[in-house]
Design a protein around this motif. Structure first.
Motif, PDB file in Angstrom:
ATOM      1  N   TRP A 164      83.437 -15.274  -5.598  1.00 54.82           N
ATOM      2  CA  TRP A 164      84.236 -14.714  -4.517  1.00 54.82           C
ATOM      3  C   TRP A 164      85.290 -13.740  -5.047  1.00 54.82           C
ATOM      4  N   GLU A 165      85.867 -14.065  -6.184  1.00 61.35           N
ATOM      5  CA  GLU A 165      86.933 -13.232  -6.749  1.00 61.35           C
ATOM      6  C   GLU A 165      86.398 -12.117  -7.642  1.00 61.35           C
ATOM      7  N   ASP A 166      85.129 -12.191  -8.003  1.00 63.84           N
ATOM      8  CA  ASP A 166      84.554 -11.223  -8.940  1.00 63.84           C
ATOM      9  C   ASP A 166      84.440  -9.842  -8.284  1.00 63.84           C
ATOM     10  N   SER A 167      84.880  -8.823  -8.983  1.00 64.98           N
ATOM     11  CA  SER A 167      84.794  -7.452  -8.462  1.00 64.98           C
ATOM     12  C   SER A 167      83.570  -6.717  -8.991  1.00 64.98           C
ATOM     13  N   GLY A 168      82.790  -7.394  -9.815  1.00 60.38           N
ATOM     14  CA  GLY A 168      81.609  -6.778 -10.390  1.00 60.38           C
ATOM     15  C   GLY A 168      80.340  -7.092  -9.618  1.00 60.38           C
ATOM     16  N   PRO A 169      79.183  -6.958 -10.284  1.00 57.90           N
ATOM     17  CA  PRO A 169      77.886  -7.157  -9.610  1.00 57.90           C
ATOM     18  C   PRO A 169      77.716  -8.549  -9.007  1.00 57.90           C
ATOM     19  N   ASP A 170      78.180  -9.602  -9.708  1.00 60.74           N
ATOM     20  CA  ASP A 170      78.024 -10.956  -9.166  1.00 60.74           C
ATOM     21  C   ASP A 170      78.766 -11.107  -7.833  1.00 60.74           C
ATOM     22  N   GLY A 171      79.972 -10.582  -7.775  1.00 61.22           N
ATOM     23  CA  GLY A 171      80.741 -10.643  -6.533  1.00 61.22           C
ATOM     24  C   GLY A 171      80.113  -9.806  -5.428  1.00 61.22           C
ATOM     25  N   CYS A 172      79.533  -8.657  -5.823  1.00 63.33           N
ATOM     26  CA  CYS A 172      78.855  -7.815  -4.825  1.00 63.33           C
ATOM     27  C   CYS A 172      77.678  -8.554  -4.203  1.00 63.33           C
ATOM     28  N   LEU A 173      76.909  -9.266  -5.036  1.00 64.80           N
ATOM     29  CA  LEU A 173      75.775 -10.032  -4.522  1.00 64.80           C
ATOM     30  C   LEU A 173      76.263 -11.135  -3.583  1.00 64.80           C
ATOM     31  N   HIS A 174      77.313 -11.834  -3.996  1.00 63.62           N
ATOM     32  CA  HIS A 174      77.875 -12.915  -3.186  1.00 63.62           C
ATOM     33  C   HIS A 174      78.278 -12.405  -1.801  1.00 63.62           C
ATOM     34  N   ARG A 175      79.024 -11.316  -1.760  1.00 64.96           N
ATOM     35  CA  ARG A 175      79.503 -10.794  -0.478  1.00 64.96           C
ATOM     36  C   ARG A 175      78.369 -10.213   0.367  1.00 64.96           C
ATOM     37  N   ALA A 176      77.410  -9.578  -0.292  1.00 71.20           N
ATOM     38  CA  ALA A 176      76.296  -8.994   0.458  1.00 71.20           C
ATOM     39  C   ALA A 176      75.461 -10.068   1.144  1.00 71.20           C
ATOM     40  N   LEU A 177      75.158 -11.155   0.428  1.00 71.34           N
ATOM     41  CA  LEU A 177      74.301 -12.192   1.004  1.00 71.34           C
ATOM     42  C   LEU A 177      75.016 -12.989   2.085  1.00 71.34           C
ATOM     43  N   TRP A 178      76.270 -13.368   1.852  1.00 73.18           N
ATOM     44  CA  TRP A 178      76.984 -14.119   2.882  1.00 73.18           C
ATOM     45  C   TRP A 178      77.295 -13.241   4.081  1.00 73.18           C
TER      46      TRP A 178
END
Length: 468
Positions: A164-178
């Motif tokens: 949730w706090e990640d500003s990189g690719p992992d966070g982008c995936l998290h926000r895109a899917l949710w």
């Protein structure tokens, strides 16, 4: 069951004091009609899980599912050996998962651990093709369990916070899917699915190794939704591909091999993997009356389309009022307009049954109309046309609309030029809001006797309005 005011089938006993079904192994374990239970649960489970409707709604429609869920949880196949050798192990598991959602906290706590262990065994031993193709909504039901009394494992909470706090690719995936899971208007779902695919393509090479299988699963799941709106000779998502099965298997293996090593790691996964797996289980078409292959939505959100598609897929019927066809036949109609056609459950069958009648469908959701055009192409229904259009009482009311908007009167004669105007039938069934506006927008046609007949299927409160 007692709280719903239902009287359960007399063939199944229940305790008069508690209202709970009593165990009757002879009738309720030995003579279980799993195919019927599967259809009932698959048809109405989305209302409980996606729309957050109370479990009583399912009980009201299919009380036998509630009774069977109780028996599978407390009475039948209580050992692993008997469960593994029963006629439908995945059916028993699905009914037990459903009981965890509707059975009440005291009853649920008695069977929670054993049901979760059963889930773990099924996920470990059943081929992915069997899990996704069984017809039982296993992943959909499991996705609702990530709530008290269950607790998320520490590592799952920690990883979700990191993403949730990640500003990189992992966070982008998290926000895109949710964000994709939070879509509430189905006309936006295919567009959102395409956005997710594009986002994953952009970040895929830089994702953490542990998240790459989830990204592959997401591409497989949303790819079935992000179909081209153009006319095609096939329905979307006709069959599972091997790469989709591999992606799903890799995600399950990764979740179940975590430090906790329990289904909780999957239930509380930082990403919505259970909903993605459920998306893979949805078939893109169903054969209904008169041999029509109906193209179906391959997404679930809290709306009428999701409920309707689940029902059609489960029972293999359109669910359309027989009055529709009877009205067309009795009036010797030459042109029919279905307003609020959804994805075409009624008009597709009507067009096949009456090839001499010109059938027109209007629905404001562009994704629905794209599916209906595919249905027309698959079934060679040259007399069926579909348009995405929002209908209102006047053109002035269209000022705030972003998409196509008109009135029934302006659209007359609905592409049926050259046909006898007095043989046109309007059909409105379960219109989701705006019924009065649609009818007022057709007032000039009614006054001029330009419409032969109007059929409206709606809630009782709308009947006086419709008659006026």
């Amino acid at each position: 069951a007692a709280s719903t005011g239902l009287v359960l089938p007399s063939a199944i006993g229940y305790d008069a004091a508690t209202g709970a079904p009593s165990c009757d192994a002879r009738r309720c374990c030995s003579h279980v009609e799993f195919p019927q239970l599967r259809r009932g649960l698959a048809a109405f489970a989305p209302a409980t899980v996606i729309s957050n409707a109370p479990g009583e709604r399912v009980v009201a429609h299919v009380p036998e599912v509630y009774v069977a869920a109780y028996h599978m949880s407390h009475c039948c196949y209580q050992t692993l050996q008997s469960w593994a050798s029963c006629p439908d192990p995945l059916g028993v598991l699905s009914l037990r998962l459903f009981w965890l959602l509707v059975g009440g906290i005291d009853s649920v706590m008695k069977v929670l651990a054993s049901t979760l262990y059963m889930l773990r065994l099924a996920l470990d031993t059943e081929p992915m093709a069997s899990l996704l193709g069984s017809g039982w909504p296993i992943f959909l039901l499991a996705s609702k369990l990530a709530a008290p009394p269950l607790q998320a494992p520490h590592e799952a909470r920690k990883e979700r916070a990191r993403q949730w706090e990640d500003s990189g690719p992992d966070g982008c995936l998290h926000r895109a899917l949710w964000g994709y899971m939070a879509v509430r208007t189905d006309s936006n779902v295919p567009e959102e699915a395409r956005n997710v695919k594009d986002e994953i393509a952009r970040i895929a090479a830089e994702l953490s190794p542990a998240l790459r299988p989830v990204a592959d699963l997401a591409v497989a799941a949303v790819g079935r939704v992000a179909f081209d709106h153009g006319v095609s000779g096939s329905c979307p998502a006709e069959a599972l591909l091997q790469e989709e099965l591999t992606a799903a298997s890799d995600v399950l293996a990764g979740a179940l091999s975590s430090e906790e090593g329990s289904p909780l790691s999957l239930l509380f996964h930082p990403l919505p993997v259970l909903r993605l797996l459920d998306g893979l289980s949805l078939r893109g078409s169903a054969i209904i009356e008169h041999g029509v292959r109906l193209c179906l939505p391959t997404w679930r959100i809290a709306d009428m389309d999701t409920s309707k598609a689940a029902w059609v897929q489960a029972f293999g019927r359109s669910g359309c009022h027989e009055d529709f066809a009877e009205l067309v036949a009795s009036r010797n109609s030459t042109c029919v307009l279905d307003i609020g056609a959804q994805f075409g459950t009624c008009v597709a069958v009507l067009a096949k049954r009456f090839p001499q009648v010109q059938v027109r469908a209007m629905e404001w959701r562009s994704a629905d109309m794209a599916l209906l055009r595919r249905t027309a192409a698959v079934n060679s229904l040259g007399n069926l046309q579909a348009r995405a259009m929002r209908l209102t009482r006047s053109l002035a009311g269209c000022a705030q609309e972003r998409g196509p908007c008109s009135t029934v009167a302006v659209e007359y004669p609905f592409g049926c030029e050259g046909l006898a105007a007095h043989r046109i039938v309007l059909w409105l069934s379960e219109v989701n809001g705006g019924l009065s506006e649609i009818l007022e927008g057709a007032a000039d046609l009614f006054e001029g006797r330009l419409i032969d007949a109007v059929g409206i299927a709606t809630v009782a409160a709308d009947v006086p309005l419709a008659r006026r």
